[in-house]
Design an enzyme around this catalytic site. Structure first.
Site: not given
Length: 796
Positions: A103, A489
């Site tokens: 770069e 239940s």
């Protein structure tokens, strides 16, 4: 004689040269002055709205919020940009040099703008007729990434150059490089070199090889174009460019570059830990943090979120859910192939499967095409991609066609041709590779039912595991927390607990006979029935709970009062709306699994209601404590009532509907539990606890359809609960439930009447009572229980 003029003596060319020189001087002067004024004006114009670079000195980019399990394992990350900021010292030297060579090789020589690099890029672009390298310096890229938009314009480039100069003035080179290496986007959600190293290679930036480093250094120009996941050939080309630049800069040798070029790289997409680890749990945590701290804090402030999640327990929950639903689904039979492609469509279908099948191994689930059905030998041959396998009849006997109207509906498959034919596309699981090169396969189908499981640690309210459904990828709805289903239940213990505080005892006798409720205002008549469609006469309260007697529970609720019962269950932590009628005795109202587990925990925790704990603590990115959740509980029922309920629920396991949990008792752990089923078998529940954990399981269809014949809580939900609880208690030293509190006494009673025994008593048993509630009367002679004891006999 007059002397000649000096000017006249000068040669004409010299005068002309001097005039030209003056003109050039002044022209150049004014040109430079004009250019300076223009540049100054341009500088003032383009820099007037530029941000200050001073903020770079205190670099605090958006950070990842991390969720941890109780052992410190990372189980989820939340972020807008996945970035892990590390100092330059924690990056390998080759990695930093690779980025510099690729770069900005003159980074340490220029002052933010590099004319040589710009010229070189222009020449290279002209030669290649395409842009293969950029002219922007690293400092310019920092300026763009931090302060500017990605638009392509001269105005943006001018601003970028001005900011680059200011950055170079304000910061040291190493500080600029640190910003760049941590800020740069490198594809697939990774910002900065550390996140990228983890994404692509599963390692840290400090441990990258030269080959790996050169791959990463090739990404900034176009991360998607050079992605090693999607475009490995392009990534390789870019890597070669980076290595050549490093050789040119003299930081590596030709031999090192060649070795890096030839290194075979293992590149795998980073695992989505949010999906893979405990998605229902961490999604609940995400919603909690989002609601409490806001979106910015969750996705940008780098929160450290610690939870009560136990990953080993979570894994056991997943296994139990998957096995239980597979077993349930197979009990209902085979729903048929996914589709029928016909004999002529086999080759195309097999090829299509091969495109999605990569290196299958044992336990792989895949589509397959039936190419031969051998009824005589009981084998079905299946092709999937380049592979072939066989399904033995023994592993597909469950695959009868579901048709309740046909006689012998539950008879198992006798030959494979009863379920499959050539050209069927089916789902198969790979079992093992046989010596003849074929795979042994197992016929599969995706279960229709859903299930949820929630496990909480006894005593502290810490939620250790959640399964909110079969598959988070298919449905993110959390059925353990967000769903409200009839509990059947499983609600009965709350009615019985309320009754114990109203004077009932485990030995109270209630006569199980026909009971009719008439609502004159709504012109409504209700006749509750037991599951077995029969009545059992005089029954002790303990036995009524053990066998889950519907009629008795309704009678008890009618006696103690609906308003009293509703007030009582609210104390236990049930917050969902509850109907105000007698049907609540049978669980007609909807509750979440979390509510139910937390309410049962009151019995396990000696009468204390705890706040469920999912998040144990949260810290900010600097380690400052934002929240710490310690176990908190409130006494809501007495020690005596809690003890009696645990005793009653233990009986429901040893002598009642919870019998499947006896296998855990055989391993030394006491358990107390209760089944739950709705009348139409749309919901199946099993909730219970040991001295270590309280766990609840729900099974049902999202569309509230019937689960299948006989699929009660005992059959559909209990096996999941048992498999899970057996696994989490394995290798743990057994504990016992707390001993009876001082307010409990043990009395020998007549097993038929619940009163004190006499010489005529057929059998006796010891029973627990609260002090002052133990029986004082002796049992009447056999068969002489007075009719008036059944104070509900005449109905209402």
């Amino acid at each position: 004689m007059t002397s000649p003029s000096p000017k006249a003596d000068r040669p004409a060319p010299r005068r002309l040269l001097r005039k030209t020189g003056k003109w050039l001087f002044f022209s150049l002067f004014f040109l430079i002055l004009g250019a300076s004024i223009t540049l100054a004006a341009a500088y003032l114009y383009f820099s007037k709205d530029l941000p200050s670079v001073a903020s770079l000195k205190s670099y605090r980019p958006p950070a990842i919020s991390t969720v941890y399990a109780q052992d410190g394992t990372v189980v989820a990350e939340f972020f807008r940009e996945r970035r892990i900021v590390i100092p330059l010292e924690e990056m390998s030297e080759q990695l930093v040099q690779a980025f510099l060579s690729a770069e900005d090789s003159r980074f340490f020589e220029h002052r933010g703008i590099d004319p040589l690099a710009i010229t070189r890029a222009l020449v290279k672009a002209a030669q290649d007729k395409s842009i293969t390298q950029g002219g922007s310096t690293i400092t310019q890229q920092v300026a763009k990434n931090f302060f500017l938009t990605p638009e392509r314009s001269y105005a943006r480039k001018i601003r970028e150059a001005i900011l680059a100069y200011r950055i170079e003035t304000a910061l040291e080179k190493e500080a600029i490089l640190h910003l760049y290496m941590n800020q740069i986007f490198l594809g697939h959600g990774a910002y900065g070199v550390e996140a990228a190293a983890q994404n692509y290679f599963g390692t840290s930036a400090r441990d990258l090889s030269l080959a790996q480093a050169s791959i990463l250094a090739g990404l900034p120009q176009a991360p998607s174009r050079y992605s090693p996941f999607r475009h490995p050939e392009r990534a390789k080309e870019r890597q070669l460019y980076v290595l050549s630049r490093m050789v040119h800069d003299g930081v590596i040798s030709q031999e090192e570059a060649k070795k890096a070029r030839n290194e075979k790289l293992e590149i795998h997409p980073r695992q989505n830990i949010y999906i893979e680890m405990a998605p229902y749990y961490t999604e609940h945590v995400r919603q909690y943090v989002l609601n409490r701290y806001g979106e910015k804090a969750l996705y940008e402030d780098g929160l450290q979120i610690h939870t009560a999640l136990d990953l080993s327990i979570q894994r056991n929950a997943e296994k139990a859910i998957h096995k239980g639903l597979d077993d349930l689904d197979k009990r209902q039979g085979f729903r048929g192939p996914l589709r029928h492609v016909g004999i002529t469509g086999i080759e195309a279908a097999v090829a299509a499967i091969g495109e999605t099948l990569d290196n299958p191994g044992p336990d792989t689930l895949t589509h397959g095409i039936v190419v031969d059905v051998d009824n005589q030998n009981g084998k079905t041959r299946v092709r999937f991609g380049k592979h072939t396998g066989e399904i033995p009849l023994s592993s597909m006997r469950w695959a009868r066609r579901p048709n309740p109207e046909v006689a012998h509906y539950n008879v198992r498959l006798q030959r494979p041709g009863q379920a499959l034919k050539t050209g069927d596309e089916i789902l198969v699981r790979l079992v093992k590779k046989l010596e003849n090169g074929l795979w042994e396969l197992r016929l599969e189908q995706i279960p229709k039912a859903q299930a949820a499981l929630l496990c909480m640690e006894t005593g502290n309210g810490k939620v250790r595991a959640i399964m909110g459904g079969r598959d988070f990828r298919a449905s993110q709805f959390n059925r353990a927390i967000q769903s409200r289903r009839q509990v059947g239940s499983a609600f009965k213990p709350f009615v019985y607990a309320a009754a114990l505080d109203k004077g009932y005892t485990p030995a109270s006798i209630i006569v199980d006979t026909a009971f009719v409720f008439r609502d004159q205002e709504r012109d409504f008549t209700w006749k509750p029935r037991n599951y077995q469609e029969t009545f059992y006469g005089p029954t002790m309260l303990r036995e009524a709970l053990n066998k889950s007697r519907n009629v008795i529970t309704v009678k008890v609720l009618q006696d103690i009062g609906i308003d009293y019962t509703l007030s009582y269950v609210r104390k236990l932590g049930l917050t969902s709306p509850i109907n105000r009628d007698l049907s609540i005795a049978l669980g007609s109202s909807g509750h979440s699994l979390l509510e139910l587990v937390n309410a049962y925990a009151v019995f396990a925790n000696e009468g204390r209601l705890s706040d469920p704990i999912f998040v144990t603590e949260i810290r900010d990115r600097d380690g400052k404590l934002l929240e710490k959740n310690r176990p908190f509980s409130e006494k809501v029922i007495s020690d005596e009532t809690a003890f009696l309920m645990t005793s009653l629920l233990e009986s429901a396991v040893t002598n009642g509907t919870g019998w499947r949990a006896r296998t855990i008792i055989q391993k030394g752990w006491p358990v107390a539990a209760k089944t739950g089923s709705t009348n139409n078998l749309q919901d199946a529940w099993f909730v219970g606890y040991s001295p270590a954990y309280i766990t609840g399981v729900w099974v049902g269809m999202d569309e509230e359809a019937n689960l299948g014949e006989g699929e009660t809580g005992s059959r559909a939900a209990a096996p999941i609960w048992v498999d899970f609880m057996e696994a989490v208690h394995e290798n743990r030293i057994p504990k016992t439930f707390p001993p009876p509190p001082p307010g409990i006494v043990t009395v020998n009673i007549d097993a038929d009447t619940g009163l004190l025994p006499t010489a005529e008593s057929r059998s006796t048993t010891f029973e627990y009572f609260k002090k002052g509630h133990e029986p004082v009367d002796f049992s009447p002679r056999s068969g002489q229980i007075e009719d008036e004891k059944d104070f509900f006999k005449q109905g209402l």
